[in-house]
Design an enzyme around this catalytic site. Structure first.
Site, PDB file in Angstrom:
ATOM      1  N   ASP A   1      43.064  82.968 -23.956  1.00 46.64           N
ATOM      2  CA  ASP A   1      42.956  81.775 -24.783  1.00 46.64           C
ATOM      3  C   ASP A   1      42.936  82.261 -26.234  1.00 46.64           C
ATOM      4  O   ASP A   1      42.704  83.440 -26.496  1.00 46.64           O
ATOM      5  CB  ASP A   1      41.672  81.029 -24.410  1.00 46.64           C
TER       6      ASP A   1
ATOM      7  N   ASP B   1      41.604  80.247 -29.592  1.00 47.46           N
ATOM      8  CA  ASP B   1      40.434  79.889 -30.395  1.00 47.46           C
ATOM      9  C   ASP B   1      39.137  80.226 -29.663  1.00 47.46           C
ATOM     10  O   ASP B   1      38.902  79.740 -28.545  1.00 47.46           O
ATOM     11  CB  ASP B   1      40.452  78.396 -30.721  1.00 47.46           C
TER      12      ASP B   1
END
Length: 221
Positions: free
Chosen positions: A11, A13
């Site tokens: 991922d 952020d």
């Protein structure tokens, strides 16, 4: 420890970068533009992984079913687009982790729910990410996480079978998507974590408290 891993997907952020200061500032500008008092970054940070939904929820207690949500979201997007690389930085430990993956000749990629209008310029602005073999955004496939489609797209771009991938994320939807894609899953406990911050309840195969701990799970090079 994972075995037979050929690729690692992340991922973005809260897992690879700390984007909370720019996301929070974009939402906070909307408050101050309306004569409302500024909120501290600590209010925004836990929900930074939820993008516009999280930021508007924090700034205005506004849910996606609010009649003004679409227009407010676009205003937030414009604010964020204007400043998304001002304070955003790579999280501590990520650079040596990525360098180790490259040295091990292990493919890696990014799978985010961030729209490509933000993902592409943001990742291009960070030299470390030039070695990523795949960057999949929230609008790359017809579905975003927790659907497995983005993860499967990333694996295909890397030329690796899903079962040979590990997916690392700091939100429950990342773990749900990883399981659905048939990948190994790792909860990034150092990330934003969102509302459901009980990472043990996510059912990840493993959890790490800092990025470099991932190398221990991948075994010897």
């Amino acid at each position: 420890m994972f075995v037979n891993v050929r690729a690692v997907l992340f991922d973005l952020d809260g897992t690879l970068i700390d984007s909370a200061p720019d996301l929070g500032a974009a939402a906070d500008k909307m408050r101050t533009d309306r004569g409302l008092p500024s909120l501290p970054l600590d209010h925004y940070r836990p929900m930074a992984g939820a993008g516009a939904r999280g930021m508007l929820g924090t700034a205005f207690d506004m849910a996606p079913d609010h009649p003004d949500f679409a227009s407010m979201r676009e205003e937030f997007f414009v604010n964020y687009e204007a400043r998304m690389t001002v304070l955003t930085r790579v999280l501590d430990g990520v650079e040596p982790l990525v360098n180790q993956l490259v040295q091990r000749h292990m493919a890696w990629g990014i799978v985010t729910n961030k729209a490509s209008r933000f993902t592409d310029p943001l990742t291009r602005s960070i030299p470390l990410f030039r070695t990523a073999g795949a960057v999949v955004s929230g609008d790359t496939t017809p579905h975003s996480k927790p659907h497995p489609a983005p993860l499967l797209e990333a694996a295909a771009r890397l030329g690796v079978a899903p079962q040979e991938c590990v997916f690392v994320g700091d939100d429950e939807r990342d773990i749900v998507a990883g399981h659905a894609a048939g990948m190994g899953t790792v909860a990034a406990m150092y990330g934003y974590l969102g509302v459901q911050s009980d990472t043990q309840a996510w059912g990840a195969h493993a959890a790490i408290k800092n990025p470099l701990q991932l190398l221990q799970l991948l075994g010897a090079p």
